[in-house]
Write an enzyme that holds these catalytic residues in place. Structure first.
Site, PDB file in Angstrom:
ATOM      1  N   GLY A  56       0.741  -1.000   0.041  1.00  0.00           N
ATOM      2  CA  GLY A  56       0.150   0.356   0.199  1.00  0.00           C
ATOM      3  C   GLY A  56       0.784   1.586   0.190  1.00  0.00           C
ATOM      4  O   GLY A  56       2.222   0.884  -0.108  1.00  0.00           O
ATOM      5  N   GLY A  58       1.585   4.889   1.963  1.00  0.00           N
ATOM      6  CA  GLY A  58       1.237   5.956   2.811  1.00  0.00           C
ATOM      7  C   GLY A  58       2.059   7.356   3.004  1.00  0.00           C
ATOM      8  O   GLY A  58       2.679   7.903   1.922  1.00  0.00           O
ATOM      9  N   GLY A  59       1.802   8.328   4.127  1.00  0.00           N
ATOM     10  CA  GLY A  59       2.398   9.821   3.565  1.00  0.00           C
ATOM     11  C   GLY A  59       3.388   9.477   4.099  1.00  0.00           C
ATOM     12  O   GLY A  59       4.387  10.663   3.092  1.00  0.00           O
ATOM     13  N   PHE A  60       4.465   8.742   4.230  1.00  0.00           N
ATOM     14  CA  PHE A  60       5.901   8.486   4.222  1.00  0.00           C
ATOM     15  C   PHE A  60       6.476   7.760   3.263  1.00  0.00           C
ATOM     16  O   PHE A  60       7.358   7.863   2.282  1.00  0.00           O
ATOM     17  CB  PHE A  60       6.211   7.236   5.626  1.00  0.00           C
ATOM     18  N   GLY A  61       5.143   6.786   2.369  1.00  0.00           N
ATOM     19  CA  GLY A  61       5.885   6.542   1.147  1.00  0.00           C
ATOM     20  C   GLY A  61       5.168   5.158   1.094  1.00  0.00           C
ATOM     21  O   GLY A  61       4.643   4.739   1.935  1.00  0.00           O
ATOM     22  N   VAL A  63       5.140   0.322   0.712  1.00  0.00           N
ATOM     23  CA  VAL A  63       5.213  -0.358   1.778  1.00  0.00           C
ATOM     24  C   VAL A  63       5.172  -1.681   0.717  1.00  0.00           C
ATOM     25  O   VAL A  63       4.134  -2.165  -0.066  1.00  0.00           O
ATOM     26  CB  VAL A  63       4.392  -0.200   2.766  1.00  0.00           C
ATOM     27  N   LYS A  77       9.251  -0.135   4.010  1.00  0.00           N
ATOM     28  CA  LYS A  77       8.659   1.623   4.168  1.00  0.00           C
ATOM     29  C   LYS A  77       9.614   2.291   3.196  1.00  0.00           C
ATOM     30  O   LYS A  77      10.648   2.468   3.838  1.00  0.00           O
ATOM     31  CB  LYS A  77       8.391   1.572   5.424  1.00  0.00           C
ATOM     32  N   ASP A 174      -0.006   9.639  16.895  1.00  0.00           N
ATOM     33  CA  ASP A 174      -0.859   8.989  15.775  1.00  0.00           C
ATOM     34  C   ASP A 174      -1.100   8.275  15.898  1.00  0.00           C
ATOM     35  O   ASP A 174      -1.335   7.038  15.408  1.00  0.00           O
ATOM     36  CB  ASP A 174       0.100   9.356  14.299  1.00  0.00           C
TER      37      ASP A 174
END
Length: 387
Positions: A56, A58-61, A63, A77, A174
Site C-alpha cells: 500500500g 502512506g504519507g511516508f511512501g 510499503v 517501508k 497518531d
C-alpha cells in the site's frame, strides 16, 4: 541527506560501543550491529519493489512485502523521494524503535540508506491493520467481542509502556485504527512512530505550533492550541475504542443526522441511557458489561477537560479490575475534521493522509475552546506532512 547519513554513522558507533561495553556478558545478550540492510538485498527480497509485492501507500511512501534469504517475511517501508519531511520522520522512527521493545509495539528489524534510498524494515504482520477489519461489514464479523476486547487491552498495554515504562516518555501523536497492526493471532501492535515525540527527564508536555496527526483522532487542546501531552494520545485512544466497539469510523457521512459524528452520538446515547445502541450490530453475542464499560471509558478519554481524562495506568486498572467503578464522563472535547482527506487501504500499513504543511488556524468563535462542545469552532488550515 547528510544529516541522515551522519545519524546512521553515529548509530553504528553507538551500537559498537554498546557491544564493547557488554563484552563480558553472555553471547545471547550482545547488542547486534547488523541492523543495516543493503539495498540490493531488499531489491531481491521485494522482487525489485514490484507492484505484486506492494502492500500500500502512506504519507511516508510505499510499503512492500519482502522475503529475505533466510525465509523471513518483512515489510519494507520506503521514503518517498519527494517527501519534504520524510528524512526527519525516518531518523525519528529508527531512533525510537531501537530503544523500545514491547509485545504490543511493532518490531523494527533495521534500515537501509544508500544514495537517495531510505527504508525501514519491519516484521511482517499478515493480518494487516485494524481498520482493514473493523470498518468492513463482512470482515468485521471475524472480530468477535472477545477479540475486540483483547485488542483494546493490548493497545492499552502498548500505550502504557510508551507513556510510563519506556526509557523515556514517548507520545505517539497518531494513534488510529490504521496504525494498529494485527499479528497472526490478532494481537495488536502499535506502529508508525514517524510523528512520535520523546519527552526526556520529567517533562510532561510542550507547546508547539507544528501540529501533526490525523483529523478525528486529534485532541482539541493540541489541534487548536498546540498543547501536547500524554493526554493527547489518551484522547486518540478514546476515539479508537469507540470505533472498535461500534465498528464504524469516527466520522461517517453516510450516516445521517446525529449519527454522523461518532463521539457526539456516543455522548448523546450515554446521556439518554441507551449506550449499548452504539455496539456493532454484527456482534450477535457480546459481554454487555464489558461493552458498556468500554464505551464509558472511550468517553472518559475524550473529555474536553485534559485533567479529567484518565492516564494509561488508570485506564489499564479500569479494564483489568473487576472492582473498579468508572466515574461519570464529562462533556467530550472538540475534534476537528479535515476538509480534504484521502484514505488508501494497505496491508498492514493503511494510511489516512491529510493535506499538510504547518500551522493551525484557531477557531474564530470561542472563549473557552476546551469546554465548549461544538463541531463548528475549529478551523484547520494545514498540518505536518505524512499523515
Amino acid at each position: 541527506m547528510g544529516l541522515l547519513c551522519s545519524f546512521c554513522v553515529c548509530l553504528q558507533k553507538k551500537l559498537k560501543a554498546a557491544n564493547s561495553a557488554g563484552a563480558d556478558k553472555a553471547d545471547d545478550e550482545d547488542v547486534s550491529t547488523d541492523i543495516f540492510f543493503e539495498l540490493n538485498t531488499l531489491q531481491i527480497a521485494t522482487n525489485f519493489f514490484s507492484e505484486a509485492n506492494k502492500l500500500g501507500n502512506g504519507g511516508f511512501g510505499p510499503v512492500y512485502k519482502g522475503l529475505m534469504p533466510n525465509g523471513q517475511q518483512v515489510a519494507v517501508k520506503k521514503l518517498s523521494i519527494d517527501s519534504r519531511q520524510g528524512v526527519k520522520q525516518f531518523s525519528n522512527e529508527v531512533k525510537l524503535l531501537l530503544r523500545i521493545q514491547h509485545r504490543n509495539l511493532v518490531i523494527l528489524l533495521g534500515c537501509c540508506v544508500e544514495g537517495p534510498e531510505k527504508m525501514l524494515v519491519y516484521e511482517y504482520l499478515p493480518n494487516r491493520s485494524l481498520d482493514y477489519f473493523i470498518f468492513d461489514k463482512k470482515k468485521s464479523r471475524s472480530l468477535d467481542w472477545t477479540t475486540r476486547f483483547h485488542i483494546i487491552t493490548g493497545i492499552v498495554k502498548g500505550l502504557l509502556y510508551l507513556h510510563e515504562e519506556a526509557p523515556s516518555r514517548i507520545i505517539h501523536r497518531d494513534i488510529k485504527a490504521s496504525n494498529i497492526l494485527l499479528d497472526e493471532k490478532l494481537n495488536p501492535k502499535i506502529s508508525d512512530f514517524g510523528l512520535a515525540r520523546l519527552f526526556p527527564g520529567e517533562d510532561t508536555h510542550l507547546n508547539t505550533f507544528r501540529i501533526a496527526g490525523t483529523h478525528g483522532y486529534m485532541a482539541p487542546e493540541y489541534a487548536i492550541h498546540g498543547y501536547l501531552s500524554v493526554k493527547s494520545d489518551i484522547f486518540s485512544f478514546g476515539i479508537l475504542v469507540l470505533e472498535i466497539v461500534s465498528g464504524r469510523k469516527n466520522h461517517d457521512v453516510q450516516l445521517g443526522g446525529q449519527q454522523i459524528d461518532l463521539l457526539g452520538y456516543a455522548w448523546l446515547l450515554y446521556q439518554e441511557g441507551k449506550i449499548l445502541e452504539l455496539v456493532d450490530q454484527s456482534l450477535t453475542k457480546y459481554n454487555v458489561d464489558e461493552a458498556a464499560m468500554c464505551i464509558q471509558l472511550g468517553l472518559l478519554c475524550c473529555q474536553a477537560s485534559v485533567t479529567d481524562r484518565p492516564d494509561m495506568n488508570t485506564t489499564h486498572l479500569m479494564l483489568s479490575s473487576d472492582s473498579f467503578t468508572l466515574p461519570k464522563p464529562g462533556k467530550p472535547g472538540i475534534h476537528g475534521r479535515a476538509p480534504r482527506r484521502t484514505t488508501t487501504s494497505t496491508s498492514g500499513f493503511t494510511k489516512t493522509n491529510t493535506s499538510t504543511q504547518s500551522g493551525v488556524t484557531k477557531a474564530s468563535t470561542s472563549n473557552s475552546l476546551m469546554e465548549d462542545y461544538s463541531r463548528n469552532s475549529i478551523s484547520v488550515s494545514s498540518f505536518d506532512e505524512g499523515r
